[in-house]
Design a protein around this motif. Structure first.
Motif, short mmCIF file in Angstrom:
data_model
loop_
_atom_site.label_atom_id
_atom_site.label_comp_id
_atom_site.label_asym_id
_atom_site.label_seq_id
_atom_site.Cartn_x
_atom_site.Cartn_y
_atom_site.Cartn_z
N UNK A 1 28.54 39.89 36.41
CA UNK A 1 28.25 40.06 34.98
C UNK A 1 29.56 40.25 34.21
N UNK A 2 30.46 41.07 34.75
CA UNK A 2 31.73 41.32 34.06
C UNK A 2 32.56 40.06 33.92
N UNK A 3 32.59 39.26 34.98
CA UNK A 3 33.39 38.03 34.93
C UNK A 3 32.77 37.05 33.92
N UNK A 4 31.43 37.01 33.89
CA UNK A 4 30.76 36.12 32.93
C UNK A 4 31.07 36.55 31.50
N UNK A 5 31.18 37.85 31.26
CA UNK A 5 31.39 38.33 29.89
C UNK A 5 32.86 38.37 29.50
N UNK A 6 33.74 38.80 30.43
CA UNK A 6 35.15 38.99 30.08
C UNK A 6 36.05 37.87 30.59
N UNK A 7 35.53 37.08 31.54
CA UNK A 7 36.39 36.10 32.18
C UNK A 7 37.27 36.77 33.22
N UNK A 8 38.21 35.99 33.77
CA UNK A 8 39.11 36.52 34.78
C UNK A 8 40.30 37.18 34.09
N UNK A 9 40.36 38.50 34.15
CA UNK A 9 41.48 39.25 33.57
C UNK A 9 42.16 40.00 34.71
N UNK A 10 43.33 40.60 34.45
CA UNK A 10 43.95 41.40 35.51
C UNK A 10 43.01 42.48 36.05
N UNK A 11 42.15 43.02 35.19
CA UNK A 11 41.24 44.10 35.62
C UNK A 11 40.10 43.53 36.47
N UNK A 12 39.44 42.47 35.99
CA UNK A 12 38.33 41.92 36.79
C UNK A 12 38.86 41.33 38.09
N UNK A 13 40.07 40.75 38.05
CA UNK A 13 40.66 40.20 39.28
C UNK A 13 40.87 41.31 40.31
N UNK A 14 41.37 42.45 39.85
CA UNK A 14 41.57 43.57 40.77
C UNK A 14 40.24 44.06 41.34
N UNK A 15 39.22 44.12 40.48
CA UNK A 15 37.91 44.60 40.96
C UNK A 15 37.33 43.63 41.99
N UNK A 16 37.49 42.33 41.74
CA UNK A 16 36.98 41.35 42.70
C UNK A 16 37.72 41.48 44.02
N UNK A 17 39.03 41.71 43.95
CA UNK A 17 39.83 41.82 45.16
C UNK A 17 39.43 43.06 45.96
N UNK A 18 39.24 44.21 45.28
CA UNK A 18 38.85 45.42 46.01
C UNK A 18 37.44 45.25 46.59
N UNK A 19 36.58 44.52 45.86
CA UNK A 19 35.26 44.23 46.45
C UNK A 19 35.42 43.46 47.76
N UNK A 20 36.32 42.48 47.76
CA UNK A 20 36.52 41.67 48.98
C UNK A 20 37.03 42.55 50.12
N UNK A 21 37.94 43.49 49.81
CA UNK A 21 38.43 44.41 50.85
C UNK A 21 37.27 45.23 51.42
N UNK A 22 36.44 45.75 50.51
CA UNK A 22 35.28 46.55 50.91
C UNK A 22 34.37 45.74 51.82
N UNK A 23 34.14 44.49 51.44
CA UNK A 23 33.20 43.64 52.18
C UNK A 23 33.73 43.30 53.57
N UNK A 24 35.01 42.95 53.66
CA UNK A 24 35.61 42.67 54.98
C UNK A 24 35.58 43.92 55.85
N UNK A 25 35.84 45.07 55.23
CA UNK A 25 35.82 46.33 55.97
C UNK A 25 34.44 46.59 56.58
N UNK A 26 33.37 46.34 55.79
CA UNK A 26 32.01 46.53 56.30
C UNK A 26 31.72 45.57 57.44
N UNK A 27 32.30 44.39 57.37
CA UNK A 27 32.16 43.43 58.46
C UNK A 27 32.77 43.99 59.74
N UNK A 28 33.97 44.59 59.61
CA UNK A 28 34.64 45.18 60.78
C UNK A 28 33.78 46.30 61.37
#
Lengths: 118, 205
Positions: free
Chosen positions: B162-189
């Protein structure tokens, strides 16, 4: 050996440099990592289903595969070393894993003394 | 919080590291993951101690269904790959492709949770609740905590879409997406260890 001296702002410290992986071409490394993770999972599944070794050896074997799998995820997908400065996450993660292994390992170890309990 | 991209000299950095402040938050998120390592280490210790305390029925050798567990593993591994591709496209500023791979990740994650919920409900209907024995308490707490993490990750990804759809890719949304990916890989481990120790390990007892 170089003389020990306090680092100053002008000095070149590789440790403080930004480190990022170049990702200009298609990320084949991620495809290879994904294929590798599937292979590790299926080998573990097969080894247990086929009773490939003694239970104790099998447990050690699948734990080894799990550790390899974790290293693969951290290295290929989590950009573990990437940082604008020092990779502090490696130090934190190292400490966390040290405590984790200690906690699990010592819990298992103390349960091996069955004389007084169970 | 600056929403604009920084000057040219920093354009060579990946999107999520473009701002120094956001880079520090990524390091902070790694420290959160370290604390999560400790939570799961505690629950694994609990399981290691109590897995043999079955109080009669059921026991790990007959209780687990390896088929669904293998399906869950393959789903989570694939979702780890798709979120990796999402981040790769994010770094290239290709928002459309990034969104598509993120949606794929979400669908895979939701399927994982659905299979796990179905397994849990089946167990409960058979009378195997976490009241039954120390083994089942430890099992439901460990695997349930992981499942709750995955469920939370799905909600996190939905809000990010929702945030990316509304704000686009900004330094803040990019960081949030990246930390989400870290979280997701961690859960995989974490899941790989659950799959190995709990499900496969249960067959060895």
């Amino acid at each position: 050996m170089s003389v020990h001296r306090a680092p100053d702002a002008e000095e070149h410290l590789p440790y403080l440099e930004a480190h990022f992986e170049s990702e200009t071409r298609f990320p084949w490394i991620k495809v290879v990592g994904y294929a590798g993770s599937l292979v590790l999972t299926l080998v573990a599944f097969w080894a247990v289903s086929a009773h490939w070794m003694s239970p104790t050896a099998l447990l050690a074997f699948i734990l080894g595969l799990a550790v390899a799998q974790a290293a693969l995820q951290l290295g290929v997908f989590m950009h573990l070393r990437e940082s604008r400065g020092p990779s502090w996450q490696i130090a934190g993660l190292g400490l966390g894993l040290f405590i984790a292994v200690g906690l699990v390992g010592m819990s298992i170890w103390i349960m091996l003394f069955k004389s007084g309990v169970s | 919080m600056s929403q604009a991209w920084p000057e040219m000299e920093e354009q060579t950095l990946p999107a999520e590291f473009a701002h120094e402040e956001e880079s520090i938050k990524i390091t902070g998120f790694w420290m959160f993951l370290v604390t999560d390592v400790l939570i799961f280490a505690s629950l694994f210790s609990l399981y290691a101690v109590y897995a043999g305390r079955m109080g009669g029925e059921p026991n790990p050798a007959t209780f687990f269904h390896l088929g669904p567990a293998l399906a869950e593993t393959l789903l989570l591994l694939t979702s780890s790959f798709t979120v990796g591709l999402a981040i790769w496209f994010m770094r290239r500023r290709q928002v459309g492709a990034m969104t598509a791979w993120l949606v794929a990740t979400l669908v895979l994650g939701a399927t994982f949770v659905a299979i796990e919920a179905r397994e849990f409900l089946g167990d409960i209907q058979s009378g195997y609740t976490w009241h039954q024995s120390a083994f089942l308490s430890a099992f439901f707490t460990l695997v349930g905590t992981h499942g709750a993490h995955v469920t939370f990750g799905i909600l996190m990804a939905l809000t990010l879409l929702i945030q990316v759809a509304r704000r686009g890719l900004t330094p803040v949304t990019a960081r949030k997406l990246y930390t989400f990916s870290l979280y997701w890989h961690f859960l995989d481990v974490v899941w790989i260890f659950i799959y190995s120790v709990v499900y496969l390990g249960g067959r060895l007892g």
